[in-house]
Each structure stands twice: as structure tokens, then as C-alpha cells.
Design an enzyme around this catalytic site. Structure first.
Site, mmCIF file in Angstrom:
data_model
loop_
_atom_site.group_PDB
_atom_site.id
_atom_site.type_symbol
_atom_site.label_atom_id
_atom_site.label_comp_id
_atom_site.label_asym_id
_atom_site.label_seq_id
_atom_site.Cartn_x
_atom_site.Cartn_y
_atom_site.Cartn_z
ATOM 1 N N GLU A 48 0.875 -1.164 0.000
ATOM 2 C CA GLU A 48 0.000 0.000 0.000
ATOM 3 C C GLU A 48 0.918 1.221 0.000
ATOM 4 O O GLU A 48 1.787 1.330 0.863
ATOM 5 C CB GLU A 48 -0.887 0.003 1.255
ATOM 6 C CG GLU A 48 -1.849 1.170 1.235
ATOM 7 C CD GLU A 48 -2.768 1.237 2.452
ATOM 8 O OE1 GLU A 48 -2.740 0.327 3.298
ATOM 9 O OE2 GLU A 48 -3.499 2.238 2.529
ATOM 10 N N ARG A 274 5.116 -12.794 9.868
ATOM 11 C CA ARG A 274 5.863 -11.581 9.553
ATOM 12 C C ARG A 274 7.223 -11.629 10.215
ATOM 13 O O ARG A 274 7.437 -12.317 11.203
ATOM 14 C CB ARG A 274 5.192 -10.278 10.002
ATOM 15 C CG ARG A 274 3.850 -10.329 10.492
ATOM 16 C CD ARG A 274 3.286 -9.076 11.135
ATOM 17 N NE ARG A 274 3.798 -7.788 10.750
ATOM 18 C CZ ARG A 274 3.233 -7.010 9.824
ATOM 19 N NH1 ARG A 274 2.186 -7.411 9.162
ATOM 20 N NH2 ARG A 274 3.734 -5.826 9.582
ATOM 21 N N LYS A 284 4.348 0.449 9.508
ATOM 22 C CA LYS A 284 4.337 1.733 8.799
ATOM 23 C C LYS A 284 3.651 2.822 9.611
ATOM 24 O O LYS A 284 4.040 3.975 9.557
ATOM 25 C CB LYS A 284 3.627 1.568 7.451
ATOM 26 C CG LYS A 284 4.586 1.175 6.346
ATOM 27 C CD LYS A 284 3.919 1.252 4.998
ATOM 28 C CE LYS A 284 2.993 0.078 4.805
ATOM 29 N NZ LYS A 284 2.435 0.003 3.458
#
Ligand code: ATP
Ligand code: MG
Length: 573
Positions: A48, A274, A284
Site C-alpha cells: 500500500e 511476519r 508503517k
């Protein structure tokens, strides 16, 4: 990052992880190929564009692009640009730069979810016509309370049984811009009592009167991640949609859409754990806060775990790839010791970085038996690991500088460097002996008076006499001034945010600036981005902030390899 809502696991030893380069995702891909379930392998990396890529993304990039390469397929770079409020062109540009820097190329396969807005919209109308989606006027607040909990079923919205005609009319008017933000949403009609909360009539479209970096003002309704993602995969013919574990329980929804829509292909989603690293935040949202609140100088601050920050710090892309490979791919939650990352950096730089001499905190040394004005050129090895790197000249003279911490007036037993009356070797040069010290009126040592032994040129005494210390140095007559930026972890605890307030865990000592450093002249005019080893000090990377007055270097990583020690300790039992 370490998810603050999650119990923190101890840093695990990745030696227990599955064999690197061979993992459950690759096993699935191989099995699908063997069984003829897929033709060519197509993966995608779907950032994104709402921030810069970080080391966690590097894991996803290496996995997706790596698998495509290994199995002769291709990997799409797809911008998941469905939320115009947070997305910016700057991020789209930086993401492409960073993927290239890491060593991967999407070729002609660059896509944007926004390219599919027309198709996604048409498919949403398809669901409405099939009685599988409805327009809901319930407020966001009320929708939340009506969703139920893990133990309680949700409640159905009064709008759930609108007619197809009414839904179609309202949905088209949403698109036409007749309603303000938040007035209505389009929801899938699945099951408000589903055990999996994601199936409790999830939202497909929300009203957002905001210009989009690519589609401008064409749209005022935007698809959600859940609705856009799988359909984008299907449009692109993605065979293996590989994402992180938090999407595990979104998979039934992913499959539901694929099942109920006239999609051209049937992609499958697979999840892996992750990457988490001690002392490091890989989120982020938090990285954005660090930048916005000025805790760092920007997205490329060398303390940031962003790829841009790590590049500026001097981390070679090969080290990132090797680190990710050695961590492996698994489904189990784990936290990797940051020392393992630094180990991977040292491994690459040890083989490639030219050695240079730099004095971080200089102490003046005058060689009393060396004539004023006389200089002598000596030969220094560029890289003992790489004979082809050759040698360079270094020039010795009467006044030189050594590291302040390489001298002690009253040395303890184990100090083998310079002290009054002691003899040490100057790297590539001569043995010197300290004869006396000069102090200022605060009783601080400001200068050493030494003598050298002309017979020890090159660093060996013909009489076989040994010295225990070898010091690096620079000569006063040709040293180049520099500012050195020494970095320590940005967070002061291995699990930042574990106590709730992540900003409270920011370390006050993450940056130390040394303005008076002196470098050997071979470093004058070095290009920004070049990485060298300052002997006995660490790896340093030339920063673009250099001025005509002083060079600027970032410490990439020190020389002490704590990870190698941990490994050796583990082997020794
Ligand atoms: P963040 O939580 O930092 O905002 P994100 O997942 O929301 O990350 P995206 O831009 O959506 O950010 O991520 C693109 C891809 O990178 C996704 O497939 C995501 O799963 C993957 N990814 C993100 N963070 C990590 C991580 N720490 N380890 C491995 N993969 C990651
Ligand atoms: Mg995401």
C-alpha cells in the site's frame, strides 16, 4: 514490529527454523506444479503506497520475487492503492526505487489496484443483483456494536433485506456522489452469526470524497482491502497470493468472493509469519509517526528500519537478501535477534569494504626524533580478505593523531595500548614509545611526546622484539576532517511498546555525532554511498550531507559480532 497486543515471545534462535531456501510455501508451489494444478507461477508483492518499505517488506519481496525467479514465473508489483486519504506519489516512487535497489525487477508487470476500479465496481453490482450485497445506512458506530463478539453472534442490519432494485439504485447513487462520507456502505450479505467475524457482512465499498493520486476525482466510493485484494489477484492471474499471518482468518472471505464472482482465475492465499526484529519497529503506522513527529530526520534516517534508511546507513542489498534467506519462512510467530541482521551486514562488508584509517576522537602525538617537515610514504593493504584490492600509499610525519581511547596514563593490567614508557606498533608504519604527556590546565592529556624506532618500518622489529598493541593513526599534515554519525538502536528495549507506550521506549542515545574526526586522505572526495571499514572501528558509509569543509560518514555497523559469539556459544553447548 512487536505487536503490543501480543504476548512477547523470546528472541528465537533461527538455527531451529526450517532449512533456509526451502520452506512450506516453496513446497506448496512445487506440489502445485508437480500435480499440474498451475501452469506458470505468478506471485505478487502488493504494497500500500502509504509509507516507505521496511525490512519486513524485504522478506515479502524476497519471497515473492524469489519464488517467481526460482520457478520460472513472474512477480507483479501491485500497488494496493485503495485508500486515497493516506496514499501519495512520493511513496509510489520510493517503493519502486527500493524494490530495484534490493535487486528485483517486475519487468512489464507493474499494476495498480486502481486500474481495476471499473471491474471491481461491475462485480459489486453483480453481487447486488445476485442478492449477495446490500447498501447499509447504519452508522459506523452502530455497525461496530452490531457486529457482535467472538462469543456472541452479530445482529442483522434493518437494511439487510432491501430489494435488489433498491440496493442497485442506492449503490449507483453512492457512486454518483449523492451522499456524504460515511452515510452508507455496500456490504456483502454472508452471515451475521458466522464464527469468523470477517464473514459477518463485511464492507465492500465506502464513500470517500477524496482525490486519488491516479484516478483523480473519478471516484467517490472506494473498495476495501478485503474486496479489492483477491479480485486483483484473479484479474492478474496470480497463482499464489502470499501474505502475512494476520490475513489468515480473512482467507474464507477471500475464497467467498472468488467463489461468487465471475473472475477469470482462481488464486489461492497462503500466509507466513511476519518478520519481527528485536529493538526494531516494523509498522508503517509507527514509522510514519516517527517521521511526522520529528523523532528522526526523515524516512531515510539511517536509524529507520526502512530500506531507504538502511541504504543510507550503508547496508548492502546483498546483506538484506542473505539475512532474509537465513531467517527462513515459517508460520510460527518469532522475533529475530537484531545481532543476526548485523552479522549478515558484516559478512558482506568484510569481503567488499576497503580498509581505511580514521581517528574518531583524536589525540595529538609528536614524534620527537622525526625531523620537522619530513614525510615518508608507506604502503597500506586495502583489504586483507581480497588481495586483488591492492594497496594504497599512506604518508607518515612528525605529528600524527591516534585514538584518544588508545592511550591511558595509568593503565590497568589488561590494557595493551599506549601508556607512558610503553611501546606499540602504528599500523603500516613504525613502533613508537611514549616518553611524556602534555596536559592542559584542567589536567587533561592533550598531547603525547613519543619517539619512533627507524628499524621497525612496516611494523616489525629486526631484533624480534614484540609489542602487544597495534594502533591506527592519521598524519596531521594530510588528514581530512569529517563528521561521524554513530547509530545505536532507536529503541531502548528489545520489545518496543510491550508496556503500551511505544514512544516512551525511544532511546535518547540512538545518535551520537562526532564532529572532530580525522580521516586518511584517501577518503577525500569519496562518493556518497561508498562503504569502507575504518580499521578497528567499524563499517562507515559516506553520506550525501558532506560539505566542502567536512565529509560526513554514517556508522553502518561496528566490528564486534555478537551474533557470531552467540552461535559459537550455542555450538560449544
Ligand atoms: P505495516 O504493518 O508495516 O503497515 P502492511 O502489511 O500494512 O505493513 P503493506 O504495504 O500492505 O504493509 O505490505 C505489503 C506486503 O508486505 C504485504 O503482503 C505484507 O504482508 C508484507 N509485509 C509487511 N510487513 C511485513 C513483515 N514485517 N514481514 C513480512 N512481510 C511483511
Ligand atoms: Mg497491508
Amino acid at each position: 514490529m512487536v505487536d503490543p497486543t501480543r504476548p512477547t515471545a523470546p528472541a528465537t534462535n533461527p538455527a531451529n527454523a526450517p532449512e533456509p531456501g526451502r520452506d512450506f510455501v516453496r513446497d506448496i508451489v512445487q506440489a502445485d506444479l508437480d500435480a499440474g494444478r498451475v501452469g506458470a507461477i505468478v506471485t505478487r508483492f502488493p504494497p500500500e503506497p502509504n509509507g516507505y518499505l521496511h525490512i519486513g517488506h524485504a522478506k515479502s519481496i524476497c519471497l515473492n520475487f524469489g519464488i517467481a525467479q526460482e520457478y520460472g514465473g513472474h512477480c507483479n508489483l501491485r500497488f494496493d492503492d485503495t485508500n486515497p486519504v493516506k496514499e501519495e506519489q512520493e511513496f509510489i516512487d520510493s517503493i519502486q526505487q527500493d524494490v530495484h535497489w534490493l535487486g528485483f525487477d517486475w519487468g512489464e508487470h507493474k499494476y495498480f489496484a486502481s486500474d481495476y476500479f471499473d471491474t471491481l465496481y461491475a462485480w459489486a453490482e453483480h453481487l447486488v443483483r445476485a442478492g449477495l450485497a446490500y447498501v447499509d445506512d447504519t452508522s459506523a458506530e452502530e455497525t461496530r456494536t452490531m457486529r457482535g463478539t467472538l462469543t456472541e453472534p452479530g445482529r442483522e442490519s434493518p437494511d439487510r433485506n432491501r430489494t435488489v432494485a433498491e440496493n442497485l439504485d442506492l449503490f449507483r447513487r453512492m457512486r454518483a456522489g449523492e451522499f456524504p462520507n460515511g452515510a452508507r456502505v455496500l456490504r456483502a450479505k454472508i452471515d451475521m452469526a458466522a464464527g469468523n467475524m470477517n464473514l459477518r457482512d463485511p464492507v465492500l465499498y465506502r464513500i470517500l470524497h477524496a482525490a486519488h493520486p491516479r484516478t483523480g476525482d473519478a471516484w467517490c466510493i472506494y473498495p476495501t482491502y478485503d474486496y479489492a485484494h483477491g479480485q486483483s489477484d484473479a484479474i492478474e492471474g496470480v497463482t499464489h497470493s502470499i501474505c502475512t499471518l494476520e490475513f489468515d482468518d480473512h482467507r474464507p472471505l477471500y475464497d467467498w468472493f472468488i467463489e461468487h464472482l465471475p473472475v477469470p482465475a482462481r488464486p489461492h492465499q497462503y500466509e507466513f509469519a511476519r518478520l519481527n526484529i528485536t529493538y526494531t519497529v516494523l509498522s508503517k503506522r509507527i514509522l510514519t509517526t516517527l517521521v511526522r513527529q520529528g523523532h528522526v530526520s526523515g524516512w531515510d534516517d539511517p536509524r529507520m528500519p526502512t530500506l531507504a534508511g538502511q541504504r543510507r546507513r550503508g547496508v548492502p542489498p546483498a546483506a538484506l537478501r542473505e539475512f532474509v534467506r537465513s531467517v527462513g519462512v515459517a508460520r510460527a510467530y518469532s522475533v529475530v535477534d537484531v545481532a543476526m541482521y548485523e552479522h549478515a551486514i558484516r559478512e558482506v562488508l568484510n569481503a567488499t569494504a576497503p580498509r581505511r584509517m580514521a581517528v574518531l576522537r583524536p589525540l595529538k602525538v609528536v614524534i620527537e626524533n622525526w625531523e620537522e617537515g619530513r614525510t615518508e610514504t608507506l604502503e597500506a593493504v586495502n583489504n586483507p580478505e581480497d588481495p586483488s584490492a591492492g594497496t594504497r600509499p599512506v604518508t607518515f610525519g612528525r605529528t600524527i593523531y591516534i585514538e584518544r581511547e588508545d592511550f591511558m596514563e595509568y593503565p590497568p593490567n589488561r590494557f595493551h595500548r599506549l601508556s607512558p614508557g610503553r611501546e606499540v606498533r602504528l599500523r603500516y608504519a613504525y613502533f613508537i614509545t611514549c616518553r611524556s604527556v602534555v596536559k592542559n590546565d584542567r589536567d587533561e592529556v592533550v598531547e603525547l611526546r613519543c619517539t619512533y624506532d627507524p628499524a621497525t618500518r612496516g611494523g616489525d622489529a629486526p631484533d624480534g622484539r614484540k609489542v602487544r598493541g597495534t594502533l591506527h593513526w592519521v598524519a596531521a599534515h594530510d588528514a581530512v576532517p569529517a563528521e561521524l554519525r554513530l547509530y545505536n538502536p532507536l529503541f531502548s528495549r528489545p520489545d518496543p511498546g510491550a508496556d503500551g507506550d511505544i514512544m516512551a521506549d525511544l532511546s535518547p542515545d540512538s545518535l551520537e555525532v562526532l564532529t572532530g574526526a580525522l580521516l586518511e586522505p584517501a577518503l577525500a572526495g569519496v562518493a556518497a554511498g561508498a562503504v569502507v571499514q575504518f580499521e578497528r572501528q567499524g563499517y562507515f558509509c559516506a553520506d550525501p550531507d558532506a560539505t566542502p569543509e567536512a565529509l560526513v560518514f554514517n556508522r553502518t555497523v561496528g566490528l564486534r559480532d555478537t551474533w557470531a559469539k552467540v552461535q559459537a556459544g550455542a555450538k560449544g553447548g
